[in-house]
Write an enzyme that holds these catalytic residues in place. Structure first.
Site, short mmCIF file in Angstrom:
data_model
loop_
_atom_site.label_atom_id
_atom_site.label_comp_id
_atom_site.label_asym_id
_atom_site.label_seq_id
_atom_site.Cartn_x
_atom_site.Cartn_y
_atom_site.Cartn_z
N THR A 50 -10.24 0.26 -9.00
CA THR A 50 -9.17 -0.70 -8.61
C THR A 50 -9.18 -1.79 -9.58
O THR A 50 -9.95 -1.86 -10.42
CB THR A 50 -9.42 -1.08 -7.13
OG1 THR A 50 -9.60 0.23 -6.27
CG2 THR A 50 -8.56 -1.82 -6.56
N ASP A 80 -7.84 8.25 0.54
CA ASP A 80 -8.40 7.23 1.85
C ASP A 80 -8.13 7.18 3.03
O ASP A 80 -8.73 6.62 3.98
CB ASP A 80 -7.75 5.77 1.13
CG ASP A 80 -8.87 5.29 -0.26
OD1 ASP A 80 -9.86 5.66 -0.24
OD2 ASP A 80 -8.10 4.11 -0.53
N THR A 101 -4.41 -0.71 -6.97
CA THR A 101 -5.19 0.52 -7.31
C THR A 101 -4.18 1.67 -7.50
O THR A 101 -3.10 1.72 -7.00
CB THR A 101 -6.35 0.57 -6.22
OG1 THR A 101 -7.19 1.67 -6.83
CG2 THR A 101 -5.65 1.02 -5.08
N ARG A 105 0.91 -1.10 -0.14
CA ARG A 105 0.02 0.01 -0.08
C ARG A 105 0.78 1.36 -0.04
O ARG A 105 1.91 1.22 0.63
CB ARG A 105 -0.91 -0.12 1.18
CG ARG A 105 -1.96 1.14 1.44
CD ARG A 105 -2.98 1.02 0.60
NE ARG A 105 -3.99 1.69 1.14
CZ ARG A 105 -5.26 1.93 0.33
NH1 ARG A 105 -5.17 1.65 -0.96
NH2 ARG A 105 -6.27 2.73 0.73
N SER A 123 -8.00 0.97 3.68
CA SER A 123 -8.49 0.44 2.43
C SER A 123 -9.30 -0.29 2.68
O SER A 123 -10.06 -0.94 3.69
CB SER A 123 -7.32 -0.13 1.66
OG SER A 123 -7.51 -1.09 0.48
N GLY A 149 -13.92 -1.69 -6.77
CA GLY A 149 -15.19 -1.00 -6.35
C GLY A 149 -15.09 -0.21 -5.11
O GLY A 149 -16.19 0.21 -4.40
N GLY A 150 -14.15 0.05 -4.74
CA GLY A 150 -14.05 1.25 -3.46
C GLY A 150 -14.53 0.28 -2.28
O GLY A 150 -14.51 -0.67 -2.12
N1 GLY Z 1 -8.55 3.06 -3.03
C1 GLY Z 1 -9.72 2.00 -2.76
C2 GLY Z 1 -9.33 1.14 -1.58
O1 GLY Z 1 -8.18 1.24 -1.23
O2 GLY Z 1 -9.95 0.79 -1.01
#
Ligand code: GLY
Length: 567
Positions: free
Chosen positions: A376, A418, A394, A103, A447, A468-469
């Site tokens: 993503t 985020d 993502t 990340r 996330s 899909g966030g």
């Molecule tokens: N940027 C979307 C996630 O990490 O959930």
């Protein structure tokens, strides 16, 4: 005989439609691609093919992970990346499991209030658009970490196919043409000079990515440090700073990945292995699935009122906890074990009744003594040795920050959004954040990415995940339930209509034109607020199922250009 079989299939179809009260799924009885040995399912055919070729060549799932990640960075700039980050969950053929966190991190100069004005209000678009929204990228470090620990082929064999693809060019699909068009205004707003993607690209045109090919060649020659300490690092930092950003050479040099212990839990006879914080995916998935486990979902039927009620109420409660408790475990203490314990979750569902919707305003995070987005992409891989990999990666928004480094050939993420810029104010996915996810230098933002692997009776059953966030967690869960509770094939499970609830806003989102009016009206009568307009697509799931005969079935989501390839 053929007639009898057809009649029996028709009868089963009628019974199952009746039981589930839903319109028949378009692909009734359809299986996805079946292969004997190995498979890759990703958002683009070029990437799936490059990953599968690595497997055919004798490489393992981890080699294919690195190759697929890079191929997506070329073929799918919308979300595939080297300018972003992600998470990988794996299960080796011998049953060993693990997880990699690559990340992005907040830059050293980041501050808690960096997106607020002098009155303490969130400055619109500062965390979503342009250079200030960029987190320190983790993908290149992720690829090298996976290869070093678990890979088997020389790194040149893994990086070369992506370089060749970038030079040869990628044919634009109709879906891509539309995406490029939709983002023109943002591209122009963010970038000082015109970028490659501003041309009026049409479906079937070929885009060549020469700058990216050069960057990947340098990375292949000089290794991981090329991106974090070498010429590429210097050119990237100059570009960011020329655009007014705060990322420095020190930020890149200090970046590193983190190997994590995945979240594991049981659901009936399944063992589910999913991503641990700083993704909320695993904990939230465990909470929802454990809350719904006591209910007879298979009896209620797929997408029936009762199933939707139980799942929605569990989602409401889990997302309320997500917002309060979860953040980067290197910075905050997370009561993970309590959050997924039987007693706690039983207590959370005690207020649920089939007679009436719970109001989200009546649900807050559970009372625990704490001791102390949609854009993503996901790929699933199972190799010929039995190793499996589930990776979600993502740039956050589509094309991330929209800031494209033409010199190096890639988009930069807008992952800083985020974080919770201001507790109580929703991010681009409408998720409300709290103190646990506030901004701090070198912290990772929370996330929803939920790369997941499922075992049954101690054996590998499925590798699954989705973009899909905030809807990622609920899409992964519905796909697992579709196979386990509703006996769907992998392809049907991926294709089936989905719904989503995330506590706030207090509304159940449905994919448009996918749920019968009677179902929606009955839910409204029970007090649920519903919306069929806001979420044209909920997730784009890619999964692989191990069938009883040991063959593999791919589920490549009909909602995108997703493709399964294997042998
Ligand atoms: N940027 C979307 C996630 O990490 O959930």
């Amino acid at each position: 005989m053929k007639k009898i079989i057809l009649l029996a299939l028709l009868l089963v179809s009628i019974i199952s439609c009746k039981k589930s009260f839903t319109k028949p799924i378009v692909d009734e009885f359809k299986r996805g691609l079946i292969t004997d040995h190995a498979m890759v399912v990703s958002a683009r055919v070029e990437a799936s093919k490059i990953g599968a070729d690595i497997l055919k060549k004798g490489g393992n799932a981890f080699d294919a992970m690195a190759a697929t990640q890079l191929a997506l960075a070329v073929a799918y700039p919308f979300a595939g990346n080297i300018g972003g980050g992600g998470f990988m969950v794996y299960r080796k053929a011998n049953g060993d499991i693990g997880a990699l966190d690559f990340r992005e991190k907040a830059p050293l100069a980041a501050t808690k209030d960096m997106y607020l004005d002098s009155l303490g209000n969130v400055i619109p678009e500062k965390s979503t658009l342009g250079v200030m929204s960029v987190g320190v990228p983790g993908s290149v470090a992720g690829i090298f970490a996976v290869h070093e620990k678990l890979g088997s082929l020389p790194i040149e064999d893994i990086i070369k196919p992506a370089i060749e693809l970038a030079k040869k060019g990628v044919v634009i699909t109709e879906k891509q043409e539309k995406k490029f068009k939709n983002y023109q205004e943002s591209f122009r707003k963010v970038n000082k000079d015109s970028i490659l993607f501003e041309k009026d690209w049409k479906a079937n045109d070929t885009i060549k990515y020469n700058a990216l090919a050069e960057t990947l060649t340098r990375i292949m020659t000089n290794g991981r440090d090329e991106f974090y300490k070498g010429e590429t690092a210097k050119r990237l930092v100059s570009f960011i700073q020329e655009n007014g950003g705060i990322i420095t050479e020190e930020d890149l040099a200090k970046y590193d990945v983190s190997w994590r212990t995945p979240i594991t839990f049981e659901y009936d006879d399944l063992k589910i292995i999913s991503m641990s914080p700083p993704s909320s995916g695993g904990i939230c998935l465990a909470q929802i699935m454990e809350m719904i486990e006591p209910y007879d979902l298979d009896q209620f039927g797929h997408n029936s009122v009762k199933s939707i009620q139980v799942i929605t109420e569990a989602e409401r409660r889990a997302y309320a906890d997500r917002s309060y408790y979860l953040g980067d475990p290197d910075f905050v203490s997370i009561p993970g074990e309590t959050l997924i314990s039987d007693n706690y979750l039983k207590d959370r569902m005690a207020s649920f009744s089939f007679d009436k919707a719970t109001l989200s305003s009546d649900v807050t995070h559970g009372d625990i003594q704490v001791v102390e987005s949609n854009e993503t992409t996901h790929y699933s891989i199972i190799d010929q040795f039995g190793n499996s990999v589930s990776v979600t990666t993502t740039l956050n928004g589509g094309y991330g920050s929209k800031l494209y480094c033409s010199d190096l050939g890639f988009f930069l993420n807008n992952e800083m959004d985020d974080f919770s810029s201001k507790p109580g104010v929703p991010n681009m996915f409408g998720l409300i954040g709290a103190e646990a996810n506030s901004i701090a230098p070198e912290k990772r933002m929370l996330s929803s990415m939920t790369p997941t692997i499922v075992e049954k009776d101690g054996k590998l059953l499925m590798s699954v995940g989705t973009p899909g966030g905030s809807t990622i967690i609920t899409s992964v869960m519905q796909t697992i339930l579709n196979v386990h509770e509703y006996s769907m094939t992998m392809q049907q499970a991926v294709n089936a209509p989905r719904f989503h609830h995330q506590w706030l806003p207090d509304v159940v989102l449905f994919e448009p034109n996918s749920f019968p009016n009677e179902i929606i009206e009955e839910l409204q009568r029970l007090g649920y607020k519903t919306d069929e307009k806001r979420a044209p697509v909920i997730g784009k799931v890619d999964g692989i199922l191990v069938l009883e005969n040991g063959k593999l079935e791919g589920g490549a989501d009909r909602r995108g250009d997703d493709t399964a390839t294997g042998y």
